[in-house]
Design an enzyme around this catalytic site. Structure first.
Site, short mmCIF file in Angstrom:
data_model
loop_
_atom_site.label_atom_id
_atom_site.label_comp_id
_atom_site.label_asym_id
_atom_site.label_seq_id
_atom_site.Cartn_x
_atom_site.Cartn_y
_atom_site.Cartn_z
N CYS A 52 -37.69 -30.16 -1.50
CA CYS A 52 -36.68 -30.41 -0.48
C CYS A 52 -37.33 -31.25 0.61
O CYS A 52 -38.53 -31.53 0.56
CB CYS A 52 -36.10 -29.10 0.05
SG CYS A 52 -37.03 -28.37 1.35
N ARG A 87 -42.38 -26.86 -1.90
CA ARG A 87 -41.84 -25.49 -1.96
C ARG A 87 -41.82 -24.93 -3.39
O ARG A 87 -40.78 -24.60 -3.94
CB ARG A 87 -40.45 -25.45 -1.32
CG ARG A 87 -40.53 -25.91 0.13
CD ARG A 87 -39.22 -25.85 0.84
NE ARG A 87 -38.84 -24.46 1.13
CZ ARG A 87 -37.68 -24.16 1.72
NH1 ARG A 87 -36.83 -25.11 2.00
NH2 ARG A 87 -37.37 -22.91 1.97
N VAL A 131 -42.52 -22.28 -6.58
CA VAL A 131 -42.22 -20.84 -6.71
C VAL A 131 -43.27 -20.16 -7.59
O VAL A 131 -43.01 -19.10 -8.18
CB VAL A 131 -40.80 -20.61 -7.28
CG1 VAL A 131 -39.74 -21.02 -6.27
CG2 VAL A 131 -40.60 -21.34 -8.61
N ASP A 132 -44.47 -20.75 -7.65
CA ASP A 132 -45.53 -20.19 -8.51
C ASP A 132 -45.86 -18.73 -8.19
O ASP A 132 -46.12 -17.93 -9.09
CB ASP A 132 -46.80 -21.05 -8.40
CG ASP A 132 -47.28 -21.14 -6.96
OD1 ASP A 132 -46.56 -21.75 -6.14
OD2 ASP A 132 -48.32 -20.56 -6.62
N LYS A 153 -28.76 -15.82 8.61
CA LYS A 153 -28.68 -16.49 7.30
C LYS A 153 -29.81 -16.00 6.40
O LYS A 153 -29.58 -15.61 5.25
CB LYS A 153 -28.81 -17.99 7.47
CG LYS A 153 -29.07 -18.76 6.16
CD LYS A 153 -29.21 -20.24 6.34
CE LYS A 153 -30.58 -20.71 6.67
NZ LYS A 153 -31.50 -20.87 5.55
N ASN A 154 -31.03 -15.97 6.92
CA ASN A 154 -32.20 -15.68 6.08
C ASN A 154 -32.36 -14.20 5.76
O ASN A 154 -33.19 -13.85 4.92
CB ASN A 154 -33.46 -16.25 6.71
CG ASN A 154 -33.46 -17.77 6.63
OD1 ASN A 154 -32.61 -18.37 5.96
ND2 ASN A 154 -34.38 -18.40 7.32
N ILE A 176 -47.07 -24.36 7.99
CA ILE A 176 -46.39 -23.73 6.86
C ILE A 176 -45.92 -24.76 5.84
O ILE A 176 -46.17 -24.63 4.65
CB ILE A 176 -45.19 -22.87 7.34
CG1 ILE A 176 -45.63 -21.85 8.40
CG2 ILE A 176 -44.49 -22.21 6.15
CD1 ILE A 176 -46.59 -20.79 7.90
N ARG A 224 -25.39 -25.47 7.21
CA ARG A 224 -25.99 -24.47 6.32
C ARG A 224 -26.43 -23.24 7.09
O ARG A 224 -26.48 -22.14 6.55
CB ARG A 224 -27.24 -25.05 5.62
CG ARG A 224 -27.00 -26.31 4.87
CD ARG A 224 -28.20 -26.68 4.07
NE ARG A 224 -28.58 -25.57 3.19
CZ ARG A 224 -29.47 -25.70 2.21
NH1 ARG A 224 -30.07 -26.84 2.02
NH2 ARG A 224 -29.76 -24.67 1.45
N ASP A 272 -39.46 -22.18 11.58
CA ASP A 272 -38.04 -22.54 11.72
C ASP A 272 -37.65 -22.81 13.17
O ASP A 272 -36.53 -23.24 13.43
CB ASP A 272 -37.15 -21.42 11.16
CG ASP A 272 -37.26 -21.32 9.67
OD1 ASP A 272 -36.77 -20.32 9.10
OD2 ASP A 272 -37.86 -22.22 9.06
C1 EPZ Z 1 -38.09 -18.89 3.81
O1 EPZ Z 1 -38.29 -19.94 2.88
C2 EPZ Z 1 -36.93 -19.34 4.69
N1 EPZ Z 1 -35.73 -19.50 3.89
C3 EPZ Z 1 -37.28 -20.65 5.38
O2 EPZ Z 1 -36.20 -20.97 6.26
C4 EPZ Z 1 -38.55 -20.46 6.21
O3 EPZ Z 1 -38.92 -21.69 6.78
C5 EPZ Z 1 -39.68 -19.95 5.30
O4 EPZ Z 1 -39.26 -18.72 4.64
C6 EPZ Z 1 -40.96 -19.64 6.08
O5 EPZ Z 1 -40.68 -18.70 7.08
C7 EPZ Z 1 -34.99 -18.39 3.60
O6 EPZ Z 1 -35.33 -17.28 3.97
C8 EPZ Z 1 -33.74 -18.61 2.79
P1 EPZ Z 1 -42.09 -19.26 1.80
P2 EPZ Z 1 -39.28 -19.69 1.60
O7 EPZ Z 1 -42.00 -18.86 0.37
O8 EPZ Z 1 -39.12 -18.31 1.11
C9 EPZ Z 1 -45.57 -21.92 -0.04
C10 EPZ Z 1 -34.59 -22.31 7.27
O9 EPZ Z 1 -34.67 -23.34 7.98
N2 EPZ Z 1 -45.24 -21.25 -1.31
O10 EPZ Z 1 -42.52 -18.26 2.80
O11 EPZ Z 1 -39.06 -20.80 0.64
C11 EPZ Z 1 -44.47 -22.87 0.38
O12 EPZ Z 1 -44.62 -24.13 -0.22
C12 EPZ Z 1 -35.46 -22.18 6.04
O13 EPZ Z 1 -33.82 -21.35 7.50
C13 EPZ Z 1 -46.01 -21.53 -2.45
O14 EPZ Z 1 -46.93 -22.33 -2.40
O15 EPZ Z 1 -40.70 -19.86 2.29
C14 EPZ Z 1 -44.63 -22.94 1.87
O16 EPZ Z 1 -45.62 -23.90 2.16
C15 EPZ Z 1 -36.33 -23.41 5.82
N3 EPZ Z 1 -45.70 -20.90 -3.61
C16 EPZ Z 1 -45.15 -21.55 2.24
O17 EPZ Z 1 -45.63 -20.96 1.03
C17 EPZ Z 1 -44.65 -20.00 -3.70
O18 EPZ Z 1 -44.43 -19.45 -4.80
C18 EPZ Z 1 -44.07 -20.64 2.82
O19 EPZ Z 1 -43.01 -20.56 1.89
C19 EPZ Z 1 -43.90 -19.73 -2.54
C20 EPZ Z 1 -44.21 -20.36 -1.36
#
Ligand code: EPZ
Length: 420
Positions: free
Chosen positions: A115, A120, A122-123, A22-23, A327, A397, A305
């Site tokens: 969520c 989460r 997106v900054d 999926k990811n 995380i 999902r 995950d």
């Molecule tokens: C991806 O989410 C995965 N989703 C998540 O899988 C997975 O848990 C996560 O990476 C970590 O491995 C997909 O690939 C679709 P991140 P993502 O940006 O990209 C912080 C599942 O169960 N952050 O690496 O959203 C954030 O808050 C899902 O399959 C910021 O602060 O994860 C988090 O604490 C759940 N600012 C940490 O970084 C940002 O701009 C990791 O988030 C971006 C992230």
């Protein structure tokens, strides 16, 4: 809403085929926005989030369809707006931002809300794209990005190795003017798979999988046919299923090389996991399961995950295991549901102390997010008696035909419709 009804206590035995990731599939299919041609994807899992991604591509004007694990994306007029009603159902929709800006010079994407597992934000995505020449305005919950003179290459260092941020900027950089250097990037195997797809389309990328990625922008990307990598988290979930039920499973298409942190911990906990010519064989060793500590980290560390699923293994082990979640700030929603099944778990801040040694007892429980739901299914398979896991749309999902795959190896599990 549907539930899974599970009668626990059956040791699972047989062969399970691991589906496409999926990811990996989500960003790779989203990347078709940046490709000025027809793209065909194979080994795509039939999941809710994949259907949502296809719906988004159609809203943007690309003709996309999923048929027997094959997704085809054809050309079409490209719109630039990802609507709230769609984005609120799938946060990963924000991954259309980078390719839209690269292709059209403009994008309007609903800000994904928080969520269950955390804010989460997106900054990091926005800060990086701003460094590449994008100006963002926040308009009624939408982020509206414009880069009329096109994206230009930049030297970007992320504050943390964000998976989505790395993916968004990697897709944008492929069509930017000049070189982009990305530092402190995520190293997940899904990032490598996305880079390999983009390279197959003519992108110039190196360093994927390391902490620094270099991209030389090109004029355009051409179409190709690409097979999505297998899902290491689905595979890890099934390894745990073998452990908690005391059975033996053979996994086909198991990406063992991408799962070292998880496999090492499963072996430390007493599981036997062997690579054979037919696939990966998993069972619990003679001495049974014992408590071990885990601490979630960015890849190649223990993946967040797999945290909930591993916690269920600890519930079934002799001794204690400390589970540390580094995380996401709220990824212990499964704990109280497991406690209702008799688990002995105490949460302090971002750590959960799990004391095993007691058989879980079946109970009605509720999924709060994708991996928590998967963990509750594992707990139901291990428990004495009947477990009903509600709100399994979360599980749909990320797990393709989960009940079918588990039933085929002996599990007593079926999907039921909830009244009302
Ligand atoms: C991806 O989410 C995965 N989703 C998540 O899988 C997975 O848990 C996560 O990476 C970590 O491995 C997909 O690939 C679709 P991140 P993502 O940006 O990209 C912080 C599942 O169960 N952050 O690496 O959203 C954030 O808050 C899902 O399959 C910021 O602060 O994860 C988090 O604490 C759940 N600012 C940490 O970084 C940002 O701009 C990791 O988030 C971006 C992230």
């Amino acid at each position: 809403m549907d539930s899974f009804l599970i009668e626990g206590g059956v040791p699972l035995r047989g062969v399970i085929e691991v589906s496409g990731s999926k990811n990996a599939a989500l960003p790779i299919i989203m990347a078709s926005i940046a490709v000025d041609d027809v793209v065909t994807y194979t080994n795509v899992p039939d999941l809710r989030d994949i259907h949502t991604t296809i719906r988004l591509l159609n809203i943007l004007g690309r003709e996309a369809s999923l048929e027997n694990g094959v997704v085809t994306v054809r050309n079409g007029v490209l719109g630039m707006e990802a609507p709230y009603d769609l984005v609120k159902t799938m946060r990963a929709s924000v991954l259309c931002l980078g390719p839209l800006l690269a292709r059209l010079g403009e994008a309007k994407v609903s800000l994904p809300g928080g969520c269950a597992i955390g804010a989460r934000p997106v900054d990091q995505h926005l800060f990086a794209l701003e460094k590449m020449g994008t100006v963002f305005d926040l308009e009624n919950g939408y982020i509206h990005g414009r880069c009329p003179r096109g994206l230009r290459g930049a030297h970007i260092r992320f504050d943390m190795p964000t998976v989505g941020g790395t993916e968004n900027v990697l897709m944008a950089a492929c069509l930017a003017q000049g070189e982009t250097v990305l530092e402190n990037v995520a190293r997940e195997p899904e990032i490598v798979d996305l880079a390999n797809f983009l390279i197959r389309c003519g992108a110039k990328i190196e360093g994927q999988g390391s902490t620094m990625i270099r991209v030389q922008g090109v004029e355009s990307l051409h179409g190709c046919t690409y097979a999505v990598m297998p899902d290491r988290i689905e595979a890890g979930t099934f390894l745990v299923a073998a452990g908690v039920t005391g059975g033996e499973l053979l996994l086909k298409n198991c990406p063992l090389d991408d799962m070292s942190a998880v496999v090492d911990k499963l072996r430390d906990a007493g599981m036997i996991i062997e690579k054979t010519e037919d696939g990966v064989l998993a069972r619990t060793g003679e001495e049974g399961l014992k408590g071990v500590n885990i601490s979630t980290r960015p890849h190649p560390g223990f993946p967040t995950d797999m945290q909930a699923q591993f916690m269920v293994l600890m519930c079934c082990a002799q001794g204690s295991g400390l589970v540390e979640e580094n995380i996401f700030e709220n990824r212990f929603m499964h704990v109280q549901e497991l406690v209702r099944m008799g688990a002995d778990i105490h949460v302090t801040g971002s750590s959960a102390m799990v004391r095993g040694g007691r058989r879980l007892a079946g109970a009605p429980v509720m999924a709060s997010d994708l991996r928590a739901g998967a963990a509750l299914v594992l707990a139901g398979l291990a428990a004495e008696g009947e477990t009903r896991v509600q709100r399994i749309y979360h599980v749909d999902r990320g797990y393709e035909r989960l009940a079918d795959k588990l039933s085929a190896v002996g599990a007593c599990i079926r999907r039921i419709k909830d009244p009302g």
